[in-house]
Enzyme design. Sequence first.
Site, PDB file in Angstrom:
ATOM      1  N   SER A   1      41.364   4.875 -40.165  1.00  0.00           N
ATOM      2  CA  SER A   1      41.751   3.922 -39.120  1.00  0.00           C
ATOM      3  C   SER A   1      42.786   2.968 -39.670  1.00  0.00           C
ATOM      4  CB  SER A   1      40.519   3.119 -38.681  1.00  0.00           C
ATOM      5  OG  SER A   1      40.924   1.992 -37.929  1.00  0.00           O
TER       6      SER A   1
ATOM      7  N   TYR B   1      37.034  -5.105 -34.523  1.00  0.00           N
ATOM      8  CA  TYR B   1      36.284  -4.433 -35.591  1.00  0.00           C
ATOM      9  C   TYR B   1      35.986  -5.438 -36.689  1.00  0.00           C
ATOM     10  CZ  TYR B   1      40.918  -4.093 -37.703  1.00  0.00           C
ATOM     11  OH  TYR B   1      42.157  -4.391 -38.206  1.00  0.00           O
TER      12      TYR B   1
HETATM   13  N1  LIG Z   1      37.868   5.670 -31.275  1.00  0.00           N
HETATM   14  C1  LIG Z   1      38.896   5.071 -31.850  1.00  0.00           C
HETATM   15  O1  LIG Z   1      39.768   4.481 -31.211  1.00  0.00           O
HETATM   16  C2  LIG Z   1      39.071   5.109 -33.363  1.00  0.00           C
HETATM   17  C3  LIG Z   1      40.088   4.354 -33.941  1.00  0.00           C
HETATM   18  C4  LIG Z   1      40.278   4.429 -35.322  1.00  0.00           C
HETATM   19  C5  LIG Z   1      39.493   5.266 -36.080  1.00  0.00           C
HETATM   20  N2  LIG Z   1      38.490   5.982 -35.492  1.00  0.00           N
HETATM   21  C6  LIG Z   1      37.672   6.825 -36.335  1.00  0.00           C
HETATM   22  O2  LIG Z   1      37.417   8.063 -35.695  1.00  0.00           O
HETATM   23  C7  LIG Z   1      36.124   8.549 -36.072  1.00  0.00           C
HETATM   24  C8  LIG Z   1      35.283   8.830 -34.854  1.00  0.00           C
HETATM   25  O3  LIG Z   1      35.212   7.665 -34.055  1.00  0.00           O
HETATM   26  P1  LIG Z   1      34.561   7.698 -32.591  1.00  0.00           P
HETATM   27  O4  LIG Z   1      35.202   6.619 -31.822  1.00  0.00           O
HETATM   28  O5  LIG Z   1      34.574   9.093 -32.076  1.00  0.00           O
HETATM   29  O6  LIG Z   1      33.053   7.255 -32.941  1.00  0.00           O
HETATM   30  P2  LIG Z   1      31.672   7.466 -32.148  1.00  0.00           P
HETATM   31  O7  LIG Z   1      31.911   7.859 -30.738  1.00  0.00           O
HETATM   32  O8  LIG Z   1      30.875   6.242 -32.423  1.00  0.00           O
HETATM   33  O9  LIG Z   1      31.016   8.684 -32.936  1.00  0.00           O
HETATM   34  C9  LIG Z   1      30.624   8.514 -34.275  1.00  0.00           C
HETATM   35  C10 LIG Z   1      29.961   9.764 -34.778  1.00  0.00           C
HETATM   36  O10 LIG Z   1      29.496   9.512 -36.118  1.00  0.00           O
HETATM   37  C11 LIG Z   1      28.158   9.988 -36.233  1.00  0.00           C
HETATM   38  N3  LIG Z   1      27.419   9.268 -37.252  1.00  0.00           N
HETATM   39  C12 LIG Z   1      27.176   7.942 -37.361  1.00  0.00           C
HETATM   40  N4  LIG Z   1      26.405   7.673 -38.424  1.00  0.00           N
HETATM   41  C13 LIG Z   1      26.149   8.878 -39.023  1.00  0.00           C
HETATM   42  C14 LIG Z   1      25.413   9.271 -40.166  1.00  0.00           C
HETATM   43  N5  LIG Z   1      24.764   8.382 -40.933  1.00  0.00           N
HETATM   44  N6  LIG Z   1      25.370  10.587 -40.472  1.00  0.00           N
HETATM   45  C15 LIG Z   1      26.003  11.500 -39.711  1.00  0.00           C
HETATM   46  N7  LIG Z   1      26.729  11.198 -38.626  1.00  0.00           N
HETATM   47  C16 LIG Z   1      26.789   9.895 -38.281  1.00  0.00           C
HETATM   48  C17 LIG Z   1      27.563   9.806 -34.817  1.00  0.00           C
HETATM   49  O11 LIG Z   1      26.523  10.742 -34.605  1.00  0.00           O
HETATM   50  P3  LIG Z   1      24.955  10.422 -34.642  1.00  0.00           P
HETATM   51  O12 LIG Z   1      24.755   9.060 -34.059  1.00  0.00           O
HETATM   52  O13 LIG Z   1      24.405  11.544 -33.813  1.00  0.00           O
HETATM   53  O14 LIG Z   1      24.572  10.542 -36.083  1.00  0.00           O
HETATM   54  C18 LIG Z   1      28.755  10.185 -33.949  1.00  0.00           C
HETATM   55  O15 LIG Z   1      28.802  11.579 -33.753  1.00  0.00           O
HETATM   56  C19 LIG Z   1      35.534   7.483 -36.997  1.00  0.00           C
HETATM   57  O16 LIG Z   1      35.809   7.823 -38.334  1.00  0.00           O
HETATM   58  C20 LIG Z   1      36.289   6.233 -36.612  1.00  0.00           C
HETATM   59  O17 LIG Z   1      36.317   5.290 -37.668  1.00  0.00           O
HETATM   60  C21 LIG Z   1      38.256   5.911 -34.150  1.00  0.00           C
END
Ligand SMILES: NC(=O)c1ccc[n+]([C@@H]2O[C@H](COP(=O)([O-])OP(=O)(O)OC[C@H]3O[C@@H](n4cnc5c(N)ncnc54)[C@H](OP(=O)(O)O)[C@@H]3O)[C@@H](O)[C@H]2O)c1
Length: 258
Positions: free
Chosen positions: A147, A160
């Site tokens: 990110s 964040y």
């Molecule tokens: N959305 C954005 O705008 C954005 C921006 C910058 C970066 N990112 C990055 O993109 C990635 C995905 O983001 P997202 O927005 O899709 O997040 P999200 O919707 O919150 O999904 C997060 C995922 O991580 C899993 N997770 C959390 N803790 C875990 C653990 N201890 N072990 C295994 N799995 C775990 C969750 O599954 P469970 O709860 O089922 O374990 C879920 O599948 C992240 O790395 C985030 O930092 C996103």
Amino acid sequence: MRGKIAIVTGASRGIGKAIALGLAQEGAGVVVAARSESAPNERLPGSIHETAAEIEKLGGRALAVRCDVTNEASVTAMVEAALEKFGRIDVLVNNAAIDFPFPAREMPLKRWDIVMKVNVTGPFLCSKAVLPAMIAQGGGSIVNITSNAGAERGSGTVGYSAVYGVSKAALDRFTWALAAEEGKHNIAVNAVKPWAVVNTEGMRLWVPEEGRTGWVSPASMVTCAVFLARQDAGGVTGCVAFDDEYIAWHGLKVREEA
Ligand SMILES: NC(=O)c1ccc[n+]([C@@H]2O[C@H](COP(=O)([O-])OP(=O)(O)OC[C@H]3O[C@@H](n4cnc5c(N)ncnc54)[C@H](OP(=O)(O)O)[C@@H]3O)[C@@H](O)[C@H]2O)c1
């Protein structure tokens, strides 16, 4: 990517789920790794079994494995299950991450620690666990989902936490280190970060409807993750960049339905 096997962490929802589906559409067998075996609640839907079922519905191959990336035994068991089912591992996408968007002065130590464990220790444990198989196979690709929070100065005030930014800066640094260490084993290690906020279940949990202007689908992230998954050390490696940058630099075509 026919014949290739990819592990995607955090594939129960959000960007990870979209990447898992995108890799499957390209022909890869996908290990869907996260903790949720059934949707935990209405506000945070998605499970590993739902993602695996969607991949299979598309004609793809999937294995849903419950995995907590902070737990070494859980990560080892997930990688063993992947090898038992598919016999190889070509790609690891370190996507799982969490945040609790509070100012540092309000952040309990327990939450600081768990963000670091999921976002930094998780990619370390998962990478360490897949490297022996990749080295034995003669190469592979590790894709870290990072990110811009790791590079910009804002925090707390922009949705964040400080520890989230610290964790993503650490992940970028880990990407460079691992690329340098594993290049000789023909393993590419790269990181990609979204240019715009991606509309996911995790983001929607914290931001009300009126604050979601300019949010985009995960399509660009999927395109980049698939592109990076195809790399080995002879291609792109040691690169930390925005999705839009990879798309421009390499002339990638984004499939919006991805
Ligand atoms: N959305 C954005 O705008 C954005 C921006 C910058 C970066 N990112 C990055 O993109 C990635 C995905 O983001 P997202 O927005 O899709 O997040 P999200 O919707 O919150 O999904 C997060 C995922 O991580 C899993 N997770 C959390 N803790 C875990 C653990 N201890 N072990 C295994 N799995 C775990 C969750 O599954 P469970 O709860 O089922 O374990 C879920 O599948 C992240 O790395 C985030 O930092 C996103």
